[in-house]
Design an enzyme around this catalytic site. Structure first.
Site, PDB file in Angstrom:
ATOM      1  N   ALA A  52       0.835  -1.198   0.000  1.00  0.00           N
ATOM      2  CA  ALA A  52       0.000   0.000   0.000  1.00  0.00           C
ATOM      3  C   ALA A  52       0.871   1.249   0.000  1.00  0.00           C
ATOM      4  O   ALA A  52       1.850   1.343   0.747  1.00  0.00           O
ATOM      5  CB  ALA A  52      -0.915  -0.004   1.229  1.00  0.00           C
ATOM      6  N   SER A  59       3.041   2.274  -1.989  1.00  0.00           N
ATOM      7  CA  SER A  59       4.444   2.026  -2.327  1.00  0.00           C
ATOM      8  C   SER A  59       4.901   2.838  -3.525  1.00  0.00           C
ATOM      9  O   SER A  59       6.102   2.957  -3.770  1.00  0.00           O
ATOM     10  CB  SER A  59       4.646   0.536  -2.623  1.00  0.00           C
ATOM     11  OG  SER A  59       3.861   0.154  -3.753  1.00  0.00           O
ATOM     12  N   GLY A  60       3.937   3.375  -4.305  1.00  0.00           N
ATOM     13  CA  GLY A  60       4.286   4.095  -5.520  1.00  0.00           C
ATOM     14  C   GLY A  60       4.058   3.285  -6.777  1.00  0.00           C
ATOM     15  O   GLY A  60       4.423   3.709  -7.879  1.00  0.00           O
ATOM     16  N   HIS A 112      -7.112  10.042  -8.124  1.00  0.00           N
ATOM     17  CA  HIS A 112      -6.386   9.333  -9.184  1.00  0.00           C
ATOM     18  C   HIS A 112      -6.761   9.891 -10.554  1.00  0.00           C
ATOM     19  O   HIS A 112      -5.891  10.088 -11.417  1.00  0.00           O
ATOM     20  CB  HIS A 112      -6.687   7.830  -9.130  1.00  0.00           C
ATOM     21  CG  HIS A 112      -5.827   7.085  -8.160  1.00  0.00           C
ATOM     22  ND1 HIS A 112      -4.492   6.830  -8.380  1.00  0.00           N
ATOM     23  CD2 HIS A 112      -6.112   6.517  -6.964  1.00  0.00           C
ATOM     24  CE1 HIS A 112      -3.995   6.150  -7.368  1.00  0.00           C
ATOM     25  NE2 HIS A 112      -4.954   5.946  -6.491  1.00  0.00           N
ATOM     26  N   GLU A 162     -14.458   1.235 -16.869  1.00  0.00           N
ATOM     27  CA  GLU A 162     -14.676   0.504 -15.621  1.00  0.00           C
ATOM     28  C   GLU A 162     -14.973  -0.965 -15.928  1.00  0.00           C
ATOM     29  O   GLU A 162     -15.823  -1.266 -16.762  1.00  0.00           O
ATOM     30  CB  GLU A 162     -15.828   1.132 -14.836  1.00  0.00           C
ATOM     31  CG  GLU A 162     -15.520   2.549 -14.370  1.00  0.00           C
ATOM     32  CD  GLU A 162     -16.654   3.152 -13.560  1.00  0.00           C
ATOM     33  OE1 GLU A 162     -17.669   2.456 -13.349  1.00  0.00           O
ATOM     34  OE2 GLU A 162     -16.517   4.317 -13.139  1.00  0.00           O
TER      35      GLU A 162
END
Length: 200
Positions: free
Chosen positions: A9, A11-12, A48, A63
């Protein structure tokens, strides 16, 4: 050609995957597997989306919380039918563990199925996805999460999710040309440094 990007989570990994997509394709198709169930999730999705809009790279968002394998094949066929190879879009799926969650929760609703039958159907879905990933000719980046490095989940469904996620990651890694682990924002190409038995 498939690329797997994994990590913990925050982490990039998503930022790295988006940068990778921008370098591999003329434009991006962002395949979102999330289903926002609450305000916090909706806020994350909006952040995002805003970041992608500001990146300067052209993104189309689709989606696909459940029918991911079919969508990947359709997108690839659409490109093959009408585009030059140099005009191929990058397809970015974010993320596989949300897709897995959606599949598991859907199966949990079917009380007529035994646990082994649910697992059998889920394994079939994972194999279907792996086959689709292997067949896609456009640059395909699949983001996933490393969920097996922490504490053992308290509840049976959580433990099953952890186990299935590990199996899914292994299977997608098998069909991926390159596999990146992102830790503290630093990506490492795992297949480049992987141990091979013939080296022993």
């Amino acid at each position: 050609m498939a690329y797997l990007v994994t990590g913990g989570a925050r982490s990039g990994k998503s930022g790295f995957a988006e940068e990778l997509a921008s370098r591999l394709g003329s434009r991006g198709i962002y395949v979102a597997t999330s289903q926002p169930y609450d305000g916090e999730m909706e806020e994350r999705v909006a952040l995002h989306q805003a970041a992608r809009m500001e990146s300067g790279f052209s993104w189309e968002t689709i989606e696909a919380p459940l029918r991911l394998a079919d969508l990947l094949l359709q997108l690839d066929e659409s490109h093959a039918a009408g585009g030059e190879e140099s005009d191929a879009p990058s397809i970015l799926v974010d993320c596989l563990t949300l897709w897995l969650t959606n599949q598991m929760l859907l199966l949990e609703e079917n009380m007529q199925l035994s646990r082994s039958e649910r697992d059998e159907q889920l394994n079939a879905k994972m194999e279907e996805l792996a086959a689709a990933a292997a067949a896609v000719r456009c640059p395909l980046i699949l983001v996933t999460n490393e969920v097996g490095s922490g504490i053992v989940p308290e509840y049976p469904l959580g433990r099953r999710f952890r186990d299935h996620a590990g199996r899914l990651n292994r299977r997608i890694a098998e069909v991926s040309e390159r596999v990146f682990l992102v830790t503290a924002g630093i990506p490492v190409d795992l297949k480049t440094v992987a141990f091979r038995w013939e080296e022993l």
